[in-house]
Motif scaffolding. Structure first.
Motif, PDB file in Angstrom:
ATOM      1  N   ALA B 357      -5.454   5.486   1.036  1.00 29.15           N
ATOM      2  CA  ALA B 357      -4.960   4.420   1.910  1.00 29.15           C
ATOM      3  C   ALA B 357      -4.485   3.244   1.074  1.00 29.15           C
ATOM      4  O   ALA B 357      -5.077   2.917   0.043  1.00 29.15           O
ATOM      5  CB  ALA B 357      -6.054   3.969   2.871  1.00 29.15           C
ATOM      6  N   ARG B 358      -3.407   2.643   1.536  1.00 32.24           N
ATOM      7  CA  ARG B 358      -2.937   1.390   0.940  1.00 32.24           C
ATOM      8  C   ARG B 358      -2.750   0.405   2.091  1.00 32.24           C
ATOM      9  O   ARG B 358      -1.763   0.469   2.826  1.00 32.24           O
ATOM     10  CB  ARG B 358      -1.625   1.611   0.190  1.00 32.24           C
ATOM     11  CG  ARG B 358      -1.096   0.351  -0.489  1.00 32.24           C
ATOM     12  CD  ARG B 358       0.294   0.567  -1.050  1.00 32.24           C
ATOM     13  NE  ARG B 358       0.287   1.428  -2.226  1.00 32.24           N
ATOM     14  CZ  ARG B 358       1.297   2.232  -2.568  1.00 32.24           C
ATOM     15  NH1 ARG B 358       2.385   2.296  -1.811  1.00 32.24           N
ATOM     16  NH2 ARG B 358       1.217   2.976  -3.651  1.00 32.24           N
ATOM     17  N   VAL B 359      -3.739  -0.453   2.259  1.00 34.03           N
ATOM     18  CA  VAL B 359      -3.660  -1.466   3.313  1.00 34.03           C
ATOM     19  C   VAL B 359      -3.404  -2.802   2.614  1.00 34.03           C
ATOM     20  O   VAL B 359      -4.282  -3.334   1.932  1.00 34.03           O
ATOM     21  CB  VAL B 359      -4.968  -1.534   4.140  1.00 34.03           C
ATOM     22  CG1 VAL B 359      -4.840  -2.538   5.280  1.00 34.03           C
ATOM     23  CG2 VAL B 359      -5.331  -0.159   4.689  1.00 34.03           C
ATOM     24  N   LYS B 360      -2.204  -3.281   2.752  1.00 33.56           N
ATOM     25  CA  LYS B 360      -1.783  -4.422   1.939  1.00 33.56           C
ATOM     26  C   LYS B 360      -0.604  -5.113   2.601  1.00 33.56           C
ATOM     27  O   LYS B 360       0.240  -4.439   3.191  1.00 33.56           O
ATOM     28  CB  LYS B 360      -1.282  -3.896   0.582  1.00 33.56           C
ATOM     29  CG  LYS B 360      -2.098  -4.342  -0.630  1.00 33.56           C
ATOM     30  CD  LYS B 360      -1.534  -3.634  -1.817  1.00 33.56           C
ATOM     31  CE  LYS B 360      -1.564  -4.404  -3.078  1.00 33.56           C
ATOM     32  NZ  LYS B 360      -1.105  -3.558  -4.174  1.00 33.56           N
ATOM     33  N   ASP B 361      -0.540  -6.402   2.471  1.00 34.80           N
ATOM     34  CA  ASP B 361       0.599  -7.173   2.959  1.00 34.80           C
ATOM     35  C   ASP B 361       0.982  -6.828   4.398  1.00 34.80           C
ATOM     36  O   ASP B 361       2.159  -6.648   4.716  1.00 34.80           O
ATOM     37  CB  ASP B 361       1.831  -6.950   2.056  1.00 34.80           C
ATOM     38  CG  ASP B 361       1.498  -7.122   0.588  1.00 34.80           C
ATOM     39  OD1 ASP B 361       0.645  -7.989   0.287  1.00 34.80           O
ATOM     40  OD2 ASP B 361       2.057  -6.382  -0.246  1.00 34.80           O
ATOM     41  N   GLY B 362      -0.025  -6.701   5.251  1.00 32.80           N
ATOM     42  CA  GLY B 362       0.261  -6.431   6.660  1.00 32.80           C
ATOM     43  C   GLY B 362       0.756  -5.030   6.942  1.00 32.80           C
ATOM     44  O   GLY B 362       1.259  -4.736   8.028  1.00 32.80           O
ATOM     45  N   PHE B 391       2.850   1.068  10.117  1.00 35.83           N
ATOM     46  CA  PHE B 391       2.129   2.237   9.608  1.00 35.83           C
ATOM     47  C   PHE B 391       3.066   3.317   9.097  1.00 35.83           C
ATOM     48  O   PHE B 391       4.086   3.594   9.708  1.00 35.83           O
ATOM     49  CB  PHE B 391       1.276   2.860  10.722  1.00 35.83           C
ATOM     50  CG  PHE B 391      -0.076   2.261  10.812  1.00 35.83           C
ATOM     51  CD1 PHE B 391      -0.241   1.007  11.345  1.00 35.83           C
ATOM     52  CD2 PHE B 391      -1.181   2.927  10.315  1.00 35.83           C
ATOM     53  CE1 PHE B 391      -1.494   0.415  11.406  1.00 35.83           C
ATOM     54  CE2 PHE B 391      -2.431   2.353  10.368  1.00 35.83           C
ATOM     55  CZ  PHE B 391      -2.591   1.091  10.915  1.00 35.83           C
ATOM     56  N   VAL B 392       2.647   3.930   8.001  1.00 35.39           N
ATOM     57  CA  VAL B 392       3.300   5.164   7.559  1.00 35.39           C
ATOM     58  C   VAL B 392       2.191   6.146   7.200  1.00 35.39           C
ATOM     59  O   VAL B 392       1.316   5.826   6.392  1.00 35.39           O
ATOM     60  CB  VAL B 392       4.197   4.952   6.321  1.00 35.39           C
ATOM     61  CG1 VAL B 392       4.875   6.274   5.939  1.00 35.39           C
ATOM     62  CG2 VAL B 392       5.236   3.876   6.573  1.00 35.39           C
ATOM     63  N   PHE B 393       2.230   7.307   7.818  1.00 37.38           N
ATOM     64  CA  PHE B 393       1.239   8.345   7.519  1.00 37.38           C
ATOM     65  C   PHE B 393       1.979   9.519   6.898  1.00 37.38           C
ATOM     66  O   PHE B 393       2.746  10.204   7.562  1.00 37.38           O
ATOM     67  CB  PHE B 393       0.529   8.778   8.806  1.00 37.38           C
ATOM     68  CG  PHE B 393      -0.774   9.494   8.577  1.00 37.38           C
ATOM     69  CD1 PHE B 393      -0.866  10.551   7.661  1.00 37.38           C
ATOM     70  CD2 PHE B 393      -1.919   9.140   9.273  1.00 37.38           C
ATOM     71  CE1 PHE B 393      -2.065  11.214   7.443  1.00 37.38           C
ATOM     72  CE2 PHE B 393      -3.131   9.801   9.066  1.00 37.38           C
ATOM     73  CZ  PHE B 393      -3.198  10.841   8.142  1.00 37.38           C
ATOM     74  N   HIS B 394       1.757   9.722   5.575  1.00 37.35           N
ATOM     75  CA  HIS B 394       2.355  10.873   4.901  1.00 37.35           C
ATOM     76  C   HIS B 394       1.385  12.029   5.048  1.00 37.35           C
ATOM     77  O   HIS B 394       0.281  11.978   4.512  1.00 37.35           O
ATOM     78  CB  HIS B 394       2.559  10.596   3.410  1.00 37.35           C
ATOM     79  CG  HIS B 394       3.293   9.323   3.137  1.00 37.35           C
ATOM     80  ND1 HIS B 394       4.657   9.266   3.075  1.00 37.35           N
ATOM     81  CD2 HIS B 394       2.846   8.051   2.931  1.00 37.35           C
ATOM     82  CE1 HIS B 394       5.034   8.014   2.819  1.00 37.35           C
ATOM     83  NE2 HIS B 394       3.957   7.255   2.736  1.00 37.35           N
ATOM     84  N   ALA B 415      -9.057   3.607   4.804  1.00 37.61           N
ATOM     85  CA  ALA B 415      -8.356   2.407   5.268  1.00 37.61           C
ATOM     86  C   ALA B 415      -9.259   1.177   5.210  1.00 37.61           C
ATOM     87  O   ALA B 415      -8.845   0.104   4.758  1.00 37.61           O
ATOM     88  CB  ALA B 415      -7.852   2.626   6.688  1.00 37.61           C
ATOM     89  N   LEU B 416     -10.515   1.360   5.652  1.00 34.13           N
ATOM     90  CA  LEU B 416     -11.443   0.217   5.644  1.00 34.13           C
ATOM     91  C   LEU B 416     -11.707  -0.255   4.208  1.00 34.13           C
ATOM     92  O   LEU B 416     -11.770  -1.458   3.941  1.00 34.13           O
ATOM     93  CB  LEU B 416     -12.760   0.603   6.327  1.00 34.13           C
ATOM     94  CG  LEU B 416     -12.718   0.824   7.844  1.00 34.13           C
ATOM     95  CD1 LEU B 416     -14.050   1.387   8.337  1.00 34.13           C
ATOM     96  CD2 LEU B 416     -12.384  -0.481   8.565  1.00 34.13           C
ATOM     97  N   ILE B 417     -11.875   0.701   3.323  1.00 41.71           N
ATOM     98  CA  ILE B 417     -12.172   0.345   1.927  1.00 41.71           C
ATOM     99  C   ILE B 417     -10.959  -0.333   1.286  1.00 41.71           C
ATOM    100  O   ILE B 417     -11.072  -1.362   0.619  1.00 41.71           O
ATOM    101  CB  ILE B 417     -12.598   1.597   1.122  1.00 41.71           C
ATOM    102  CG1 ILE B 417     -13.906   2.175   1.680  1.00 41.71           C
ATOM    103  CG2 ILE B 417     -12.758   1.263  -0.366  1.00 41.71           C
ATOM    104  CD1 ILE B 417     -14.225   3.584   1.201  1.00 41.71           C
ATOM    105  N   SER B 418      -9.796   0.236   1.535  1.00 32.55           N
ATOM    106  CA  SER B 418      -8.586  -0.349   0.944  1.00 32.55           C
ATOM    107  C   SER B 418      -8.389  -1.783   1.424  1.00 32.55           C
ATOM    108  O   SER B 418      -8.060  -2.680   0.648  1.00 32.55           O
ATOM    109  CB  SER B 418      -7.367   0.499   1.311  1.00 32.55           C
ATOM    110  OG  SER B 418      -6.191  -0.137   0.888  1.00 32.55           O
ATOM    111  N   LYS B 419      -8.611  -1.985   2.703  1.00 30.09           N
ATOM    112  CA  LYS B 419      -8.454  -3.335   3.245  1.00 30.09           C
ATOM    113  C   LYS B 419      -9.415  -4.291   2.540  1.00 30.09           C
ATOM    114  O   LYS B 419      -9.054  -5.398   2.156  1.00 30.09           O
ATOM    115  CB  LYS B 419      -8.723  -3.326   4.751  1.00 30.09           C
ATOM    116  CG  LYS B 419      -8.495  -4.680   5.370  1.00 30.09           C
ATOM    117  CD  LYS B 419      -8.643  -4.671   6.866  1.00 30.09           C
ATOM    118  CE  LYS B 419      -8.443  -6.099   7.371  1.00 30.09           C
ATOM    119  NZ  LYS B 419      -8.547  -6.181   8.811  1.00 30.09           N
ATOM    120  N   LYS B 420     -10.629  -3.824   2.347  1.00 30.32           N
ATOM    121  CA  LYS B 420     -11.652  -4.675   1.764  1.00 30.32           C
ATOM    122  C   LYS B 420     -11.337  -5.023   0.307  1.00 30.32           C
ATOM    123  O   LYS B 420     -11.509  -6.163  -0.124  1.00 30.32           O
ATOM    124  CB  LYS B 420     -13.001  -3.950   1.842  1.00 30.32           C
ATOM    125  CG  LYS B 420     -14.165  -4.854   1.647  1.00 30.32           C
ATOM    126  CD  LYS B 420     -15.215  -4.587   2.704  1.00 30.32           C
ATOM    127  CE  LYS B 420     -16.257  -5.685   2.664  1.00 30.32           C
ATOM    128  NZ  LYS B 420     -17.390  -5.368   3.528  1.00 30.32           N
TER     129      LYS B 420
END
Ligand code: FES
Ligand code: FES
Lengths: 154, 736
Positions: B357-362, B391-394, B415-420
């Motif tokens: 997961a890459r949760v970054k910059d909205g 969202f993009v899900f590959h 996703a949760l970890i990436s956000k954190k």
């Protein structure tokens, strides 16, 4: 961390990892050779099977510090054109379903045929029962090994 | 804009390099979408054809069978077809629909894609013929398509699809689409080797676990051990002392009522490699003190005790015919009360769960193998508080799905970890995580009381199912029983529930088919003849009543298929021919799959006979014979593989201990104590498909349910030993 050297698929690599790092994770994370798969990490499933000095081994159970100067062959290095009789038979018999276990299955089967060119059902069971396939491709594995054996003998 | 047949297809030029045909799977059913293509066929100038698909590859060979459907009508050379998995993002026209066709499960992919892909192929072929006819200034009837070329009937001229692409991009799609009739099929029904296997054989087929992004860090997780556990304290110092470990982060529970998508709470060890992260996780596990909460006192014994209590309490009534008590009191002369039980089961899917997961910059970007990218994205957008369009899900092929990847706890964690941590993270589960934090097949019991009248007719039955989860509770009692009552009770589960290849059918068919077998023996009737008699009776009652509810309509279609399958099955195994002493045949039959309007509530029917030998306390499977009616068989190679796989899948829990619970936690942890079938335990299988050109129905699960009862009925036939709880503990299994 320490420096190690290894020959994988005829190519020499030198890298820094912790001494207890299993070969499996050196192959995957350090050398980016993703053909060898992680399945259990404890030598139970065979997904990580490679050849070390010609013998089939579970790479998840080989700490890098214990295998200095060994010759490693992975699925990627088995042949240049994916034309080993076992590889050909695997496609012809349409063996893989999800395919995830089959790098390991193929490496075990190749090692079996190196040792016993014309294996019986019992030989096949003995050599292949360390490789789990959750999709249940077992009858096709058996057929493909027999097909490859025929190909090799002719 | 409403969708007319004309708009089913949308043609766009690929600026000199080919043409793209887009089409939408909802075309026949829905209107009101702004039409943008959901699936596509790309034809490049070099004559390669690319099919973009929205179904997920889990080992069912979906790439190949979907490509076959398209190629059949397109008259394309299958060898030159590439398939691409379409990422889930805002480019997907119906991405706002949480339950759109990206979901891959319930053995539904072929059912859902059968029409649309053939129509798409036919429409594209038509456009290419038109392009050729214009180029050559001949009529379309003077052209024909074959192996990715258009030929002229008048002379030796030909043009490849690639050469026609440019011209085709200027044309309008045809008004009417003519599909082939079954006798003209060139591909459908022919055995085709899975297109991915040329990559698999050299280790070059990429699964989610093989994705490598330059900016990613690696995580290994420690999940809370019970449903309501809490951390008392933990010592991170030893973990943080490992070179390569950068931090430990906690993530909250998101299960709530939606275990489906949410994750247990946990901690993640972040490191510079998978191995370092796993090492850290193991040390962390040894340095956490847990409060196991209210579940900490629960175990398999307490669960069984709770089921005993349940048996005395009120049940939910599902259906009832006539007065069951009066029947038992007044008409029944012989009766039995029996119970069947199966344990919790884990999936043990070969590729351990993983996600990046890459949760970054909205924005949120995911790389993973899953059965449900669509609702994962929807769900994550809610819990991460991000707009869905960001969202993009590959999606990647999975090393096995079996229902486990419908549950996306592992993606949620990434996703949760990436956000954190604000970084791209790859979460890789260990095998121990997979066995101990599964989404388990429910622990379940099937209780039956059945009675015969003085003429040995099955006239009364009372079914009570007790299970740890509502999915698939109850039983589809297809046999005619004049006085029948069906009830079920859902008890609290110690473990999280999940869908396990064939879901509730595995348990309910086990009970139903063993019970019917026991009643046949009680009535001193042949188990096949007994089944046929009850099915025929049910069918004539439905036909006589003339009123078809959804349920009876399904039976009206399904029962004749059951009867045909039983006939062919008895023929294939010489059901009536005598066997050596200590050998016997056991039969079972079921149908599986979700009925759809498209298929007139049809689903695949599978009958199985297990040839069993029992001697000196050992049971052996001599052979399993399966007969399947799945309508049109698209790819016999793949369909057979699904039957083989399903049979072995169901065989594992007959031989090996399932999941047991102690202190609220799973006892087993890896393949040494959660054993699965290996090559030396895999018996011979013979498979026969019924001739049919009906709409195809699902193959991924249909052969799972009959195996357990066929084997147990076979053990009884061979030995007189009636096994009602799996795994079989009365005897030991004979390996080859
Ligand atoms: S990963 Fe090495 S044997 Fe399973
Ligand atoms: S092919 Fe899927 S695990 Fe073997």
């Amino acid at each position: 961390m320490a420096q190690y050297s290894l020959t994988v698929n005829q190519k020499r690599y030198t890298f820094d990892v912790a001494p207890d790092t299993p070969l499996l994770w050196v192959l995957r994370d350090t050398l980016k050779l993703y053909g060898t798969k992680y399945g259990c990490g404890i030598g139970q499933c065979g997904a990580c099977t490679i050849h070390m000095d010609g013998l089939p081994m579970r790479s998840c159970c080989l700490p890098i510090e214990s295998i200095q100067d060994k010759q490693i062959i992975t699925i990627e290095g088995l042949t240049e054109n994916a034309d080993h009789p076992v590889q050909k038979a695997w496609e012809e018999e349409d063996v893989p379903q999800c395919g995830y276990c089959h790098s390991g299955q193929i490496m075990s089967a190749v090692a079996l045929l190196d040792r016993i060119p014309d294996p019986t059902d019992e030989d096949i069971n003995r050599a292949m029962k360390g490789n789990i396939c959750r999709c249940g491709t077992y009858p096709r594995i058996r057929k493909a090994i027999k097909l490859a054996a025929k190909d090799i003998s002719s | 804009m409403s969708l007319s047949r004309r708009n089913f297809i949308k043609i766009s030029s690929l600026a000199g390099s080919g043409v793209l045909f887009g089409f939408h799977p909802y075309i026949e059913n829905n209107t009101g979408f702004t039409f943008e293509p959901n699936l596509y066929i790309k034809i490049a100038s070099d004559n390669t054809i690319t099919l973009g698909i929205i179904k997920q590859e889990l080992g069912q060979g979906i790439k190949t069978s979907l490509a076959m459907l398209m190629a059949e009508e397109l008259e394309a050379n299958l060898e030159t077809i590439k398939t691409e998995f379409i990422p889930y993002n805002k480019e997907v026209p119906d991405y706002q629909n949480e339950w759109n066709l990206f979901a891959t499960g319930g053995s539904g992919s072929i059912v859902e894609m059968w029409e649309v892909l053939r129509k798409a192929g036919a429409a594209v072929r038509d456009v290419l013929l038109e392009a050729a006819s214009q180029t050559w200034s001949v009529s379309k009837e003077d052209c024909y398509a074959q192996e990715s070329f258009v030929f002229s009937k008048r002379d030796s001229r030909s043009l490849s699809y690639g050469q026609l692409a440019e011209k085709a991009s200027e044309l309008t799609p045809p008004e009417a689409i003519q599909l082939k009739s079954p006798e003209d099929y060139k591909l459908i029904g022919k055995p085709v080797i899975d297109l991915k296997n040329k990559f698999v054989k050299k280790g070059a087929y990429p699964y989610g676990i093989d994705v490598n992004l330059p900016d990613m860090v690696y995580a290994s997780i420690v999940l809370y051990p019970t449903k309501d556990a809490k951390i008392v304290q933990y010592d991170a110092s030893k973990v943080l002392a490992i070179k390569g470990v950068s931090q430990i982060v906690e993530f909250p529970s998101t299960t709530g009522n939606i275990v489906f998508k949410g994750s247990e709470a946990g901690l993640a060890v972040i490191a510079d490699s998978t191995w370092t992260a796993i090492k850290g996780k193991k040390i962390l596990e040894d340095n956490i003190q847990w409060d196991l909460g209210s579940y900490g006192t629960k175990d398999t014994m307490s669960l069984k005790a709770d089921f005993k209590i349940a048996l005395r309490e009120d049940f939910n009534q599902r259906g009832s015919r006539e007065n069951i008590d009066t029947a038992f009191d007044q008409e029944v002369v012989k009766e039995i009360t029996v119970s069947y039980e199966n344990p919790y089961l884990a999936h043990g899917l070969m590729e351990p769960l993983n996600a990046i997961a890459r949760v970054k910059d909205g924005k949120c970007e995911i790389w993973a193998g899953t059965q449900s990218p669509q609702f994962t994205s929807h769900y994550l957008s809610r819990i991460l508080d991000l707009e869905l369009e960001n969202f993009v899900f590959h999606t990647y092929p999975s090393g096995g799905g079996f229902g486990r990847r419908f549950f996306v706890d592992y993606v949620t964690q990434a996703a949760l970890i990436s956000k954190k941590i604000g970084r791209t993270v790859k979460v890789t589960w260990t095998r121990e995580d997979e066995i101990q934090h599964g989404r388990y097949h429910p622990f379940r019991q099937e209780h039956y009381r059945g009675g015969l009248d003085k003429d040995n007719n099955l006239i009364a039955a009372h079914y009570k199912g007790i299970t740890t989860h509502a999915w698939g509770a109850g039983v589809n009692m297809i046999y005619n029983i004049p006085n029948y009552k069906s009830e079920y009770s859902i008890r609290g589960s110690v473990l999280h529930f999940g869908s396990w290849r064939s879901v509730g059918a595995h348990n309910s068919i086990f009970g139903r088919e063993c019970f019917i077998d026991e009643m046949a023996h009680l009535a001193k009737k042949d188990p096949v003849a007994f089944r046929k008699e009850l099915l025929q009776k049910e069918l004539s009652e439905i036909e006589e009543s003339g009123e078809y509810s959804r349920g009876t309509k399904a039976r009206k279609t399904q029962i004749p298929r059951y009867l045909n399958v039983l006939d062919i099955l008895s023929e294939k195994v010489n059901w009536h021919s005598p066997l050596p002493e200590n050998e016997g045949l056991g039969v079972a039959i079921s149908d599986y799959g979700y009925g759809r309007e498209l298929t007139e509530w049809r689903s695949s029917v599978c009958g199985q006979v297990a040839h069993i030998a029992v001697k000196d306390g050992i049971w052996e499977i001599k052979k399993i014979t399966a007969v399947v009616d799945c309508g049109t068989v698209v790819n016999p190679n793949g369909a057979k593989a699904q039957v083989e796989g399903s049979i072995y899948w169901a065989l594992t829990p007959l031989i090996y201990e399932g999941i047991t619970v102690k202190n609220g936690q799973v006892v087993q942890s890896n393949f040494h104590d959660y054993k699965v079938l290996r090559i030396d335990g895999a018996p011979e299988i013979a498979i026969h498909f019924m001739e049919s050109d009906a709409v195809p129905t699902g193959m991924g699960e249909t052969a799972v349910p009959p195996l357990t009862p066929a084997v147990l009925n076979g053990i009884y036939a061979a030995s007189g030993i009636r096994v009602r709880t799996i795994p079989v503990k009365e005897l030991s299994y004979r390996y080859a």
